[in-house]
Every structure is written in C-alpha cells, then in structure tokens.
Design an enzyme around this catalytic site. Structure first.
Site, PDB file in Angstrom:
ATOM      1  N   SER A 117       0.815  -1.214   0.000  1.00 57.38           N
ATOM      2  CA  SER A 117       0.000   0.000   0.000  1.00 57.38           C
ATOM      3  C   SER A 117       0.849   1.264   0.000  1.00 57.38           C
ATOM      4  CB  SER A 117      -0.866  -0.006   1.261  1.00 57.38           C
ATOM      5  OG  SER A 117      -1.483   1.245   1.457  1.00 57.38           O
ATOM      6  N   TYR A 141      -1.789   0.260  10.115  1.00 58.84           N
ATOM      7  CA  TYR A 141      -2.047  -0.440   8.846  1.00 58.84           C
ATOM      8  C   TYR A 141      -0.816  -0.372   7.931  1.00 58.84           C
ATOM      9  CZ  TYR A 141      -3.664  -1.162   4.091  1.00 58.84           C
ATOM     10  OH  TYR A 141      -3.773  -1.583   2.788  1.00 58.84           O
ATOM     11  N   LYS A 145       2.038  -3.370   6.599  1.00 57.45           N
ATOM     12  CA  LYS A 145       2.402  -3.635   5.198  1.00 57.45           C
ATOM     13  C   LYS A 145       3.914  -3.529   5.018  1.00 57.45           C
ATOM     14  CE  LYS A 145      -1.638  -4.488   3.427  1.00 57.45           C
ATOM     15  NZ  LYS A 145      -1.965  -5.707   2.693  1.00 57.45           N
TER      16      LYS A 145
END
Ligand code: UFG
Length: 326
Positions: A117, A141, A145
């Site tokens: 991402s 988040y 990643k």
C-alpha cells in the site's frame, strides 16, 4: 498455472481472481468472509473458506490443492480501525502473513505477489512518490504492510522465495460483475455515489482547508482492473524482477471536490455534500510515480481518466444498490 488468491472474495482480490481466470490461470480463492462476499468469488474459481490467522485452515488449503503461486490480498485494511484495534491489524497482516509464508514453504510454493500500500510511505515529501521515498507509516495499517515487505526480503534471501510487492494508491472503480462493497464504507467514490443514489444523505467532505488547489485532499485513483492486471504482469516477470516493489497509481491527482464534480457529471445528479473537519491521519496529497511499473513490468493503466473509473463504479452501484446479496 494454479494461483491461490488470498482475500479473493474481497474488492481487489475478486477482480484479481476474475482477471486471472480470463487469462487462463487456474484460481483457488481463500477468504474468511469477514469482509469478503461469497457472491464476489468469480465463477470458475475453487473457493475455500479459511482464515490466514489459523494455521490448520491454511494447511487444509495447501494440502487439498495444487498451488504454483500465491497472490496475497487477505488483510485488515481500514486505516482508522488500525488506530484503535491495532492488535487485529498486526495479527492478521503480520502473523497471518507469516502463517501463509510458512504454509507456502512447507508445500514448496515459492512465488508470491503481495498487495502492499501507499500507506507504507507516510507523509509525502515530494509531489510524486517514487518507490525510494522514505517509508515512515502514519498508522498501524501502513506499518503492517511495511513489516511484511521486510519479512519478504529476508524470506527471499533465506528460502529463495520469489516475490514482488505492489503498492496500491487509491483503488477504485468496478468490473462488469464486481464492485466495492465495504461495511461500513469509508472510501470516497462509493460514498459520493451513495449520496447520488440516496439524495437525502449528503456525502461528507473531510476538510477543505488543506494546502491544495481547492483546499481538499488530492489522491491518485487507479482502476481496480488495472491493479489486477499489474498482478498478472508481476507474476509473469517474477523470475527477473523478484524482490522489487512497484507503485500502482495512474500518475495524476484529483481532489475530493473534483471527484464530487466528476460524479455529478457522470450521474447527472446534483450530489448533496457537506463539509466537516479533517479526518485524522489524512495526508494532503498522495500521488504516485508509477514509472517503474510501466518500465519494468510493461504496465499501462487502461483507465487513465477519473470519469471512466467513476462511471464503472456508478454502473455497478445502480445494478447492486444494496451491495452483494443484501
Ligand atoms: N473522504 C471524504 N469523504 C468520505 C470518504 C473520504 O472526504 O466519505 C476523503 C478522505 O478524507 C481522503 C480522500 O477522500 O482525503 C480519499 O479517502 P479514501 O478513504 O477513499 O482513501 P484514502 O486515501 O484514505 O485511503 C487509501 C486506501 C487505503 C490506504 C491509503 C494510503 O484506501 O487502503 O490510501 O494512505 F491505506
């Protein structure tokens, strides 16, 4: 070639599965249906309900299927949730990812395309973000990643795993059969179109006081079909491009206000909108340089304009006013 698509009942994963089938790959979809939808699994794919955080469930999938490569999209993806339910994100995205890698190695599967991402970069320090931009995630988040990308680097060296990371910017749009249906929906384009469908509920614009051309946040929207095709190109180039990470964006930014304007044109509805305070954690501008993916993977986004992206989402939403089978 048989490809396992984890998260293949979700928004991006289902379109990846659909494109793989079109290209003649065999597809096994793995999804725990927490966010995914049974109806999003494309016809022709083998479907197994399994959770990557449960090692035995993964073992069953690998034991029962021939798998040549994995496309890994199963993840917790909602940024605001990652700020409060942090453990859930680390457990799924890091622990679940490790379970997957260990199951792969045990069954001698050494090819992986990872869904990463733009969130790995954090606050942008350039107008266009290239892959070598500093990586300082602003939320758990993005951190999960980035951690998983690093794990892949070490697994690549230690276990000869071949992998490519694809860093999506703002995935948007729909295919003929598959679209975006999150509960709750946090993404801009479906929320704007929802307000076109149900005119009594205006879309909220989070902040118009950013240092941008019209005060609203600028993002790089890229069609989900183009993202899916990048996965297939990456798989085909895995032998000579292993270990690389590529940005997937269309290379142009659109502000929140511009998205609403385009949606008004596409739908013919004077979409009601109200301005509220900034949403915490939103960078003002997030635009990719996707030059590397174009050069090294031969990727060329087909849907370059925002209008095409919004039109495809609108068509899907009109056909599925309550999402998948609700
Ligand atoms: N926005 C609104 N109203 C809404 C929804 C969003 O004004 O109802 C605004 C947001 O504040 C933001 C822009 O529209 O400025 C885009 O928001 P999205 O939620 O659609 O997308 P994000 O850019 O926040 O998130 C995307 C991906 C994430 C990824 C992140 C990287 O969806 O998975 O980029 O920062 F982590």
């Amino acid at each position: 070639m048989e490809v396992l698509v984890t998260g293949g009942a979700g928004y991006v994963g289902s379109v990846v599965a659909e494109e793989l089938l079109k290209e003649g790959f065999g597809v096994i979809v793995l999804d725990n249906l927490q966010e995914g939808h049974h109806d999003a699994v494309p016809e022709g794919a083998e479907f197994m309900v399994a959770d990557i955080t449960v090692r035995q469930e993964l073992e069953k999938v690998f034991a029962q299927n021939r798998i040549d490569a994995v496309m890994h999209m199963a993840a917790e993806t909602v940024v605001p949730v990652s700020m409060t339910d942090t453990t859930r994100h680390f457990r799924c995205n890091v622990v679940g990812g490790l379970n997957l890698l260990d199951a792969m190695l045990e069954h001698d599967v050494r090819r992986l395309i990872f869904s990463s991402s733009a969130a790995v970069y954090g606050e942008p320090q350039a107008d266009e973000i290239g892959e070598d931009h500093p990586k300082v995630p602003l939320n758990p988040y993005g951190e999960t990643k980035l951690i998983f990308e690093r794990i892949l680097e070490w697994y690549g060296r230690a276990y000869q795993l071949k992998f490519i990371c694809l860093r999506y910017f703002n995935a948007a749009g729909a295919s003929r059969r598959l679209g975006e249906d999150h509960q709750p929906e946090t993404h801009l384009i479906p929320n704007v179109l929802r307000a076109a469908l149900d005119r009594s509920a205006p879309v909220t614009l989070f902040g118009t006081d950013y240092p941008t051309r019209d005060g609203s946040c600028v993002r790089d929207y890229v069609h989900v079909i183009d993202i899916a095709r990048a996965h297939i190109l990456a798989l085909k180039r895995l032998e000579d491009r292993s270990g690389r990470a590529y940005n997937l964006g269309s290379g142009g930014g659109h502000s929140v206000i511009e998205v609403v304007e385009v949606a008004r044109q596409v739908t013919g509805v004077d979409i009601p909108a109200k301005v509220s305070a900034r949403r915490p954690g939103d960078p003002a501008v997030l635009v990719a340089s996707s030059a590397l993916a174009r050069q090294e993977l031969g990727w060329k986004p087909e849907y370059e304009g925002l209008e095409g992206i919004v039109s495809s989402s609108w068509r899907w939403m009109k056909e599925h006013p309550r999402g998948y089978s609700r």
